[in-house]
Motif scaffolding. Structure first.
Motif, PDB file in Angstrom:
ATOM      1  N   ARG A  33       1.112   3.984  -2.823  1.00 51.70           N
ATOM      2  CA  ARG A  33       0.596   5.339  -2.610  1.00 51.70           C
ATOM      3  C   ARG A  33       1.654   6.410  -2.742  1.00 51.70           C
ATOM      4  O   ARG A  33       1.319   7.425  -3.412  1.00 51.70           O
ATOM      5  CB  ARG A  33       0.031   5.266  -1.196  1.00 51.70           C
ATOM      6  CG  ARG A  33      -0.951   6.582  -1.110  1.00 51.70           C
ATOM      7  CD  ARG A  33      -1.609   6.490   0.078  1.00 51.70           C
ATOM      8  NE  ARG A  33      -1.818   7.858   0.956  1.00 51.70           N
ATOM      9  CZ  ARG A  33      -2.759   8.092   1.930  1.00 51.70           C
ATOM     10  NH1 ARG A  33      -2.781   7.280   2.800  1.00 51.70           N
ATOM     11  NH2 ARG A  33      -2.697   9.256   2.205  1.00 51.70           N
ATOM     12  N   LYS A  70      -1.292   5.730 -12.534  1.00 56.94           N
ATOM     13  CA  LYS A  70      -2.426   6.550 -12.879  1.00 56.94           C
ATOM     14  C   LYS A  70      -3.370   5.554 -13.895  1.00 56.94           C
ATOM     15  O   LYS A  70      -2.807   4.512 -14.280  1.00 56.94           O
ATOM     16  CB  LYS A  70      -2.028   7.698 -13.864  1.00 56.94           C
ATOM     17  CG  LYS A  70      -1.061   8.746 -12.961  1.00 56.94           C
ATOM     18  CD  LYS A  70      -0.859   9.840 -14.055  1.00 56.94           C
ATOM     19  CE  LYS A  70      -0.091   9.674 -14.956  1.00 56.94           C
ATOM     20  NZ  LYS A  70       1.439   9.013 -14.728  1.00 56.94           N
ATOM     21  N   SER A  71      -4.316   5.864 -14.189  1.00 59.92           N
ATOM     22  CA  SER A  71      -5.318   5.022 -15.060  1.00 59.92           C
ATOM     23  C   SER A  71      -4.622   4.963 -16.501  1.00 59.92           C
ATOM     24  O   SER A  71      -3.912   6.061 -16.938  1.00 59.92           O
ATOM     25  CB  SER A  71      -6.545   5.924 -15.344  1.00 59.92           C
ATOM     26  OG  SER A  71      -7.420   5.205 -16.092  1.00 59.92           O
ATOM     27  N   GLN A  77       2.599   5.546  -7.239  1.00 53.91           N
ATOM     28  CA  GLN A  77       1.442   6.525  -7.686  1.00 53.91           C
ATOM     29  C   GLN A  77       1.154   6.219  -9.304  1.00 53.91           C
ATOM     30  O   GLN A  77       1.047   6.828 -10.093  1.00 53.91           O
ATOM     31  CB  GLN A  77       2.117   7.853  -7.537  1.00 53.91           C
ATOM     32  CG  GLN A  77       2.717   8.178  -6.280  1.00 53.91           C
ATOM     33  CD  GLN A  77       3.001   9.639  -6.066  1.00 53.91           C
ATOM     34  OE1 GLN A  77       3.479  10.512  -6.993  1.00 53.91           O
ATOM     35  NE2 GLN A  77       3.045  10.212  -4.934  1.00 53.91           N
ATOM     36  N   GLN A 111      -6.650   1.459  -9.487  1.00 55.54           N
ATOM     37  CA  GLN A 111      -6.438   2.836  -9.785  1.00 55.54           C
ATOM     38  C   GLN A 111      -6.738   2.970 -11.490  1.00 55.54           C
ATOM     39  O   GLN A 111      -6.163   3.922 -12.165  1.00 55.54           O
ATOM     40  CB  GLN A 111      -4.942   3.240  -9.584  1.00 55.54           C
ATOM     41  CG  GLN A 111      -4.819   3.464  -8.051  1.00 55.54           C
ATOM     42  CD  GLN A 111      -5.447   4.379  -7.335  1.00 55.54           C
ATOM     43  OE1 GLN A 111      -5.253   5.328  -7.871  1.00 55.54           O
ATOM     44  NE2 GLN A 111      -5.755   4.022  -6.186  1.00 55.54           N
ATOM     45  N   LEU A 145      -3.983  -3.294  -6.181  1.00 56.78           N
ATOM     46  CA  LEU A 145      -4.155  -1.918  -5.968  1.00 56.78           C
ATOM     47  C   LEU A 145      -3.962  -1.176  -7.322  1.00 56.78           C
ATOM     48  O   LEU A 145      -4.726  -0.073  -7.476  1.00 56.78           O
ATOM     49  CB  LEU A 145      -3.124  -1.335  -5.126  1.00 56.78           C
ATOM     50  CG  LEU A 145      -3.195  -1.870  -3.350  1.00 56.78           C
ATOM     51  CD1 LEU A 145      -2.231  -1.625  -2.671  1.00 56.78           C
ATOM     52  CD2 LEU A 145      -4.648  -1.246  -2.990  1.00 56.78           C
ATOM     53  N   ALA A 146      -3.221  -1.705  -7.964  1.00 55.18           N
ATOM     54  CA  ALA A 146      -2.764  -1.034  -9.442  1.00 55.18           C
ATOM     55  C   ALA A 146      -4.133  -0.770 -10.111  1.00 55.18           C
ATOM     56  O   ALA A 146      -4.444   0.059 -10.875  1.00 55.18           O
ATOM     57  CB  ALA A 146      -1.675  -1.636 -10.103  1.00 55.18           C
ATOM     58  N   GLU A 197      -8.798   1.422   4.188  1.00 56.70           N
ATOM     59  CA  GLU A 197      -9.157   1.355   2.630  1.00 56.70           C
ATOM     60  C   GLU A 197      -8.921  -0.224   2.346  1.00 56.70           C
ATOM     61  O   GLU A 197      -9.815  -0.860   1.738  1.00 56.70           O
ATOM     62  CB  GLU A 197      -8.079   2.000   2.182  1.00 56.70           C
ATOM     63  CG  GLU A 197      -8.194   3.800   2.048  1.00 56.70           C
ATOM     64  CD  GLU A 197      -7.117   4.348   1.623  1.00 56.70           C
ATOM     65  OE1 GLU A 197      -6.510   3.907   0.620  1.00 56.70           O
ATOM     66  OE2 GLU A 197      -6.826   5.439   1.949  1.00 56.70           O
ATOM     67  N   TYR A 251       0.776  -1.234  -0.108  1.00 54.73           N
ATOM     68  CA  TYR A 251      -0.019   0.198  -0.010  1.00 54.73           C
ATOM     69  C   TYR A 251       0.934   1.275   0.128  1.00 54.73           C
ATOM     70  O   TYR A 251       0.570   2.132  -0.879  1.00 54.73           O
ATOM     71  CB  TYR A 251      -0.926   0.058   1.074  1.00 54.73           C
ATOM     72  CG  TYR A 251      -1.959   1.066   1.528  1.00 54.73           C
ATOM     73  CD1 TYR A 251      -2.932   1.357   0.851  1.00 54.73           C
ATOM     74  CD2 TYR A 251      -1.340   2.375   2.386  1.00 54.73           C
ATOM     75  CE1 TYR A 251      -3.759   2.526   1.143  1.00 54.73           C
ATOM     76  CE2 TYR A 251      -1.850   3.296   2.713  1.00 54.73           C
ATOM     77  CZ  TYR A 251      -3.007   3.579   2.050  1.00 54.73           C
ATOM     78  OH  TYR A 251      -3.962   4.653   2.199  1.00 54.73           O
TER      79      TYR A 251
END
Ligand SMILES: NC(=O)c1ccc[n+]([C@@H]2O[C@H](COP(=O)([O-])OP(=O)(O)OC[C@H]3O[C@@H](n4cnc5c(N)ncnc54)[C@H](OP(=O)(O)O)[C@@H]3O)[C@@H](O)[C@H]2O)c1
Length: 339
Positions: free
Chosen positions: A141, A147-148, A145, A172, A168-169, A295, A137
């Motif tokens: 995070r 992105k879409s 980081q 996002q 998690l990827a 989360e 995590y």
């Protein structure tokens, strides 16, 4: 509740010379100490076995001191309080405690965290909802980081860190590409975790397969392994790619003799593609643990995040299980059922 007079423990008998051997450990019994004020006596239910423990076996400067010869191996357990000399804890409570590889331990209450068995199985406090999950995590995070539309690659993808990184990827909006060892692990990562692609790092043409699975290059590479996997990923990294350097398990027993020196190539690509490589230890982000529990805990409870555990019975079997894990013998978060 009665206090047992002795416990079982696994101590470091010798510093490994290369690969860890069973003779580097010794299983023995030891007296149990009555808790003083501010302490509790706990009985371990599950002991967590983690790759970082390999580093503690070496006499070398690191982010944490080594285990001394003759001392119990370091480690965290989900444990039950037997006797409490602290008002916040009562017999029967389940806590996370740094017991070491021991069946019972007397520990300071200040270092404990209570687990609620009604919220999730207590074993998850050592895996998806514990240190490995928090590592995934925080690395994603604060460093990765994604992105879409990004492509995120992670190795050891069936393990507790890697499996959460990929999930998690995807949450996002990124594409998750896993790397794992063997057909069974690859099938799990693709079919049960739902990664977009998975590649077996043992395949002879692994670098070419990885390149084919990343047609738009790699935006985030979550580094768990180093060595040959890093060598295959490096040419695929896009401009401004981020690399959370979390672990280097391929070299914990020492850098393999045949490994090419990748430093000049790595430095060239950092410069020419403006890469960010950032090492981290999860504890530096400890202030964000409550966010993580809220989360990821919610997503686990809701079934949106999946996890797998590999449970071995008996503290005496911890050394063998640990050695197997370092070679990929575990399948999911490795735990020892102690009692
Ligand atoms: N920085 C931190 O704070 C932090 C915290 C926790 C963990 N970590 C690191 O995160 C990484 C993953 O930890 P984990 O607990 O999730 O472990 P894990 O996945 O349960 O177990 C380690 C896995 O590494 C893979 N592996 C071992 N040798 C390899 C090699 N030469 N090449 C490729 N893969 C290899 C194996 O999986 P395959 O069979 O799939 O290859 C093995 O199952 C480790 O490097 C660990 O040290 C760092």
């Amino acid at each position: 509740m009665s206090i047992p007079s002795s416990c079982h423990q696994v101590v470091l008998a010798a510093r490994p010379q290369g690969a860890v051997r069973e003779t580097d450990f010794r299983v023995e019994s030891a007296p149990v100490r009555e808790p003083a004020d501010g302490e509790v006596l706990v009985q371990a239910r599950y002991l967590s076995l983690d790759p970082y423990m390999r580093g503690r076996m070496d006499e070398r400067k690191s982010y944490a001191p080594p285990v001394a010869i003759g001392q119990p191996m370091e480690g965290e357990s989900a444990a039950q309080v037997l006797v409490s000399r602290h008002p916040a804890y009562a017999p029967g409570d389940i806590v996370l405690a740094r017991t070491g590889w021991r069946s019972h331990a007397t520990v300071a209450a200040s270092g404990l965290r209570k687990l609620d068995p009604a919220l999730a199985p207590i074993s998850t406090g050592l895996g998806v909802l514990g240190m490995p999950g928090f590592t995934a995590y925080s690395g994603m995070r604060f460093i990765g980081q994604p992105k879409s539309g990004d492509t995120v690659v992670v190795a050891a993808a069936s393990g507790p860190v890697g499996s959460l990184v990929g999930q998690l990827a995807q949450m996002q909006g990124a594409r998750a590409v896993g790397i794992a060892g063997g057909v069974e692990k690859c099938a799990y990562v693709r079919d049960e975790l739902g990664f977009d692609a998975v590649i077996d790092h043992r395949a002879a043409d692994f670098p070419a397969r990885l390149a084919a699975a990343c047609p738009d290059g790699v935006d985030v590479y979550f580094e768990n392994v180093g060595g040959a996997v890093w060598q295959a990923v490096l040419p695929l990294l896009n401009k401004y790619a981020r690399v959370p350097v979390c672990g280097l398990i391929a070299q914990y027993d020492g850098v393999p003799a045949g490994d090419r020196n990748l430093l000049p190539a790595t430095m060239r690509e950092i410069l020419s593609r403006s890469l960010t490589l950032r090492g981290f230890i999860n504890t530096e982000f400890a202030a964000h643990y409550p966010d993580f529990l809220r989360e990821v805990g919610g997503a686990v409870a809701g079934g949106r995040i999946r996890y797998r555990e590999d449970i071995v019975d008996g503290l005496q079997n911890a050394p063998r299980a640990f050695m197997d894990m370092l070679k990929g013998g575990n399948f999911g978060k490795l735990l020892v059922r102690v009692s």
